[in-house]
Design a protein around this motif. Structure first.
Motif, PDB file in Angstrom:
ATOM      1  N   GLY A  28       0.809  -1.219   0.000  1.00 52.38           N
ATOM      2  CA  GLY A  28       0.000   0.000   0.000  1.00 52.38           C
ATOM      3  C   GLY A  28       0.842   1.268   0.000  1.00 52.38           C
ATOM      4  O   GLY A  28       0.467   2.273  -0.613  1.00 52.38           O
ATOM      5  N   ASP A  29       1.988   1.229   0.665  1.00 56.14           N
ATOM      6  CA  ASP A  29       2.852   2.411   0.706  1.00 56.14           C
ATOM      7  C   ASP A  29       3.570   2.608  -0.635  1.00 56.14           C
ATOM      8  O   ASP A  29       3.708   3.743  -1.100  1.00 56.14           O
ATOM      9  CB  ASP A  29       3.869   2.274   1.850  1.00 56.14           C
ATOM     10  N   ALA A  30       4.005   1.511  -1.258  1.00 57.91           N
ATOM     11  CA  ALA A  30       4.684   1.605  -2.555  1.00 57.91           C
ATOM     12  C   ALA A  30       3.764   2.282  -3.581  1.00 57.91           C
ATOM     13  O   ALA A  30       4.133   3.274  -4.218  1.00 57.91           O
ATOM     14  CB  ALA A  30       5.089   0.209  -3.031  1.00 57.91           C
ATOM     15  N   LEU A  85      10.541   5.436  -4.962  1.00 59.72           N
ATOM     16  CA  LEU A  85       9.882   5.661  -3.678  1.00 59.72           C
ATOM     17  C   LEU A  85       9.813   4.367  -2.873  1.00 59.72           C
ATOM     18  O   LEU A  85       9.519   3.298  -3.428  1.00 59.72           O
ATOM     19  CB  LEU A  85       8.458   6.181  -3.928  1.00 59.72           C
ATOM     20  N   ASP A  86      10.086   4.462  -1.586  1.00 57.91           N
ATOM     21  CA  ASP A  86       9.875   3.339  -0.661  1.00 57.91           C
ATOM     22  C   ASP A  86      10.771   2.128  -0.945  1.00 57.91           C
ATOM     23  O   ASP A  86      10.422   1.012  -0.569  1.00 57.91           O
ATOM     24  CB  ASP A  86       8.388   2.928  -0.682  1.00 57.91           C
ATOM     25  N   ALA A  87      11.916   2.334  -1.588  1.00 63.04           N
ATOM     26  CA  ALA A  87      12.814   1.217  -1.899  1.00 63.04           C
ATOM     27  C   ALA A  87      14.158   1.782  -2.308  1.00 63.04           C
ATOM     28  O   ALA A  87      14.260   2.964  -2.629  1.00 63.04           O
ATOM     29  CB  ALA A  87      12.254   0.393  -3.054  1.00 63.04           C
ATOM     30  N   ASP A 107      12.770   7.696   0.630  1.00 64.43           N
ATOM     31  CA  ASP A 107      12.565   6.415   1.323  1.00 64.43           C
ATOM     32  C   ASP A 107      12.526   6.601   2.839  1.00 64.43           C
ATOM     33  O   ASP A 107      13.000   7.611   3.375  1.00 64.43           O
ATOM     34  CB  ASP A 107      13.715   5.459   0.942  1.00 64.43           C
ATOM     35  N   HIS A 108      11.968   5.593   3.523  1.00 61.50           N
ATOM     36  CA  HIS A 108      11.957   5.589   4.995  1.00 61.50           C
ATOM     37  C   HIS A 108      12.541   4.295   5.555  1.00 61.50           C
ATOM     38  O   HIS A 108      12.350   4.000   6.731  1.00 61.50           O
ATOM     39  CB  HIS A 108      10.545   5.845   5.532  1.00 61.50           C
ATOM     40  N   HIS A 109      13.242   3.521   4.714  1.00 61.46           N
ATOM     41  CA  HIS A 109      13.881   2.292   5.188  1.00 61.46           C
ATOM     42  C   HIS A 109      15.303   2.609   5.670  1.00 61.46           C
ATOM     43  O   HIS A 109      16.152   3.018   4.870  1.00 61.46           O
ATOM     44  CB  HIS A 109      13.962   1.248   4.071  1.00 61.46           C
ATOM     45  N   GLY A 110      15.545   2.377   6.964  1.00 61.36           N
ATOM     46  CA  GLY A 110      16.864   2.642   7.535  1.00 61.36           C
ATOM     47  C   GLY A 110      17.966   1.864   6.843  1.00 61.36           C
ATOM     48  O   GLY A 110      19.137   2.238   6.907  1.00 61.36           O
ATOM     49  N   ALA A 127       5.762   5.973   6.985  1.00 62.03           N
ATOM     50  CA  ALA A 127       5.588   5.485   5.615  1.00 62.03           C
ATOM     51  C   ALA A 127       6.286   6.451   4.672  1.00 62.03           C
ATOM     52  O   ALA A 127       6.481   7.629   5.010  1.00 62.03           O
ATOM     53  CB  ALA A 127       4.101   5.420   5.261  1.00 62.03           C
ATOM     54  N   THR A 128       6.640   5.972   3.482  1.00 61.12           N
ATOM     55  CA  THR A 128       7.126   6.914   2.467  1.00 61.12           C
ATOM     56  C   THR A 128       6.014   7.902   2.126  1.00 61.12           C
ATOM     57  O   THR A 128       6.267   9.065   1.832  1.00 61.12           O
ATOM     58  CB  THR A 128       7.616   6.148   1.230  1.00 61.12           C
ATOM     59  N   ALA A 129       4.773   7.447   2.206  1.00 60.12           N
ATOM     60  CA  ALA A 129       3.638   8.344   1.966  1.00 60.12           C
ATOM     61  C   ALA A 129       3.635   9.526   2.938  1.00 60.12           C
ATOM     62  O   ALA A 129       3.164  10.611   2.594  1.00 60.12           O
ATOM     63  CB  ALA A 129       2.323   7.563   2.065  1.00 60.12           C
ATOM     64  N   THR A 157      -1.591   1.630   5.796  1.00 57.43           N
ATOM     65  CA  THR A 157      -1.136   0.241   5.659  1.00 57.43           C
ATOM     66  C   THR A 157       0.237   0.040   6.302  1.00 57.43           C
ATOM     67  O   THR A 157       0.477  -0.979   6.943  1.00 57.43           O
ATOM     68  CB  THR A 157      -1.129  -0.214   4.183  1.00 57.43           C
ATOM     69  N   ASP A 158       1.158   1.007   6.163  1.00 58.29           N
ATOM     70  CA  ASP A 158       2.490   0.826   6.752  1.00 58.29           C
ATOM     71  C   ASP A 158       2.480   0.951   8.276  1.00 58.29           C
ATOM     72  O   ASP A 158       3.396   0.479   8.941  1.00 58.29           O
ATOM     73  CB  ASP A 158       3.494   1.834   6.169  1.00 58.29           C
ATOM     74  N   SER A 159       1.462   1.611   8.839  1.00 54.41           N
ATOM     75  CA  SER A 159       1.424   1.773  10.294  1.00 54.41           C
ATOM     76  C   SER A 159       0.447   0.789  10.937  1.00 54.41           C
ATOM     77  O   SER A 159       0.173   0.892  12.137  1.00 54.41           O
ATOM     78  CB  SER A 159       1.015   3.208  10.653  1.00 54.41           C
TER      79      SER A 159
HETATM   80 MN   LIG Z   1       6.960   1.860   3.303  1.00 50.70          MN
END
Ligand SMILES: [Mn+2]
Length: 313
Positions: A28-30, A85-87, A107-110, A127-129, A157-159
Motif C-alpha cells: 500500500g505504501d509503494a 519511492l519506498d525502496a 525512502d523511509h527504510h533505515g 511510511a514513504t507516503a 497500511t504501513d502503520s
Molecule cells: Mn513503506
C-alpha cells in the motif's frame, strides 16, 4: 548524495517529467506514495509515468488512478528524474535499466544503501507516503480526494492502521489533514481488508502450519511451494500471529518458487532489520523482509537459525 526535504521539493518543482517507481511485490505504501506524488506533480502541470515491475495486488483496487500504473514494457523511457519511492535501487526490477535519468530516491527504510544520485531518507517516517505528504506541504500543494486517498492508504497500511510503533503525532496529524478532504477511512479499510472466501480458506490452511520457537518468543507460518501455490495472497496473515501472548518476532515464510522463499518479519522488541540484512534483505526495526534462495526446508532452517541468534543477542 543525501539531500534535504527542501532540496527534494525544489528538484521536483524545477523538473518537468518524471518516471516514478517502487519495489517489486508492491504494498500500500509503494503504490500509495507513487500515485500520491503523481497526483501532486500533475497538479503542477508536470508529465508523470508510474512504472512498477510487478503485478499490483488486488487488495489495492480502491486506490484511485490504479489503471495508470504500468509495467515497464518498453525498452526506453525518457524523464528528467527517475524517482524511486519506498525502496532502494536494487528492489525495483528492470525500471532503472529502461529509464537512465538521474535517480532521486525518497525512502523511509533505515537499511537504504544510499546508491542513488540523490537520496532523501527519513527512517522516522511511518511510511514513504508520510514523506510525500510533507513534500506536498513543502511545495505548497493542497490535497484533493484522489491524492489524499493514495497518501492515506500508504500511511494506514504501513502503520497497521496507526497501531505500530512507527505511528507518531506527525503521522496522526498528516492523516487528520487528509481526512479533511472528505475521504472515508472506514470505506478504505473495508476495501483493503476484504478477502475472497478462497483467501480465508487459505488462511485456515496457513494457520495450521504455525510453530513456536525460543520458548514462544517466535511464531512462524511456513508455507511450502505446494501450499503457497494454493493461496492467492498472504497479505495480513502475519498480523494474526503477532498477537499470540509472549511473541516478540513473528514471521511468514513462503516458497514462491521451488527454490525461492520470501520472508516477512514483524517484531515488538528485537531489531529485525539487521536480521533481514544478514539474509540479504532489509526494512525497518519492527518490520523487515528478505528472499532466501534455497528450497523450503533449508530456507526454513536457515531463517530459524538466524532468528534464534538475534533473540539471544
Ligand atoms: Mn513503506
Amino acid at each position: 548524495m543525501i539531500i534535504s526535504l527542501r532540496d527534494t521539493a525544489d528538484r521536483l518543482m524545477a523538473a518537468n517529467s518524471f518516471v516514478l517507481t517502487s519495489h517489486v511485490n508492491p504494498d500500500g505504501d509503494a503504490i500509495g506514495s507513487c500515485l500520491g506524488l503523481k497526483f501532486i506533480l500533475e497538479s503542477l502541470g508536470k508529465k508523470v509515468q508510474v512504472l512498477i515491475d510487478d503485478d499490483v495486488p488486488k487488495f489495492l483496487s480502491i486506490m484511485p488512478g490504479l489503471d495508470e500504473v504500468k509495467k515497464p514494457v518498453e525498452d526506453h523511457y525518457d524523464a528528467d528524474y527517475l524517482v524511486i519511492l519506498d525502496a532502494c535501487l536494487d528492489r525495483v526490477g528492470t525500471v532503472p535499466e529502461k529509464c537512465k535519468a538521474p535517480v532521486l530516491n525518497i525512502d523511509h527504510h533505515g537499511t537504504n544503501d544510499n546508491l542513488a544520485d540523490y537520496l532523501y531518507l527519513d527512517a522516522d517516517s511511518a511510511a514513504t507516503a508520510e514523506i510525500v505528504y510533507r513534500l506536498a506541504k513543502a511545495m505548497g500543494i493542497k490535497f484533493d480526494k484522489d491524492s489524499a486517498t493514495a497518501v492515506y492508504i500508504g500511511l494506514a497500511t504501513d502503520s497497521g492502521y496507526f497501531k505500530y510503533s512507527n505511528t507518531t503525532p506527525q503521522t496522526m496529524r498528516a492523516a487528520a489533514e487528509l481526512l479533511e478532504t472528505g475521504i472515508q477511512p472506514e470505506k478504505i479499510s473495508e476495501a483493503i481488508e476484504t478477502k475472497d472466501f478462497a483467501v480465508v480458506q487459505g488462511l485456515a490452511k496457513a494457520l495450521q502450519t504455525v510453530e513456536l520457537y525460543a520458548d514462544g518468543k517466535v511464531a512462524g507460518i511456513f508455507l511450502d511451494y505446494e501450499l503457497t501455490s494454493s493461496i492467492e495472497t498472504t497479505e495480513g496473515f502475519i498480523d494474526l500471529i503477532r498477537v499470540i501472548d509472549g511473541v516478540d518476532i513473528s514471521v511468514v515464510l513462503k516458497a514462491v518458487e521451488p527454490e525461492v522463499c520470501r520472508v516477512s518479519m514483524r517484531s515488538k522488541e528485537t531489531d529485525v532489520s539487521t536480521l533481514a540484512l544478514r539474509l540479504g534483505g532489509g526494512g525497518h526495526k519492527r518490520a523487515a523482509g528478505c528472499t532466501i534462495k534455497l528450497p523450503f526446508a533449508e530456507a526454513k532452517n536457515c531463517l530459524i537459525d538466524e532468528i534464534l541468534k538475534a533473540i539471544e543477542d
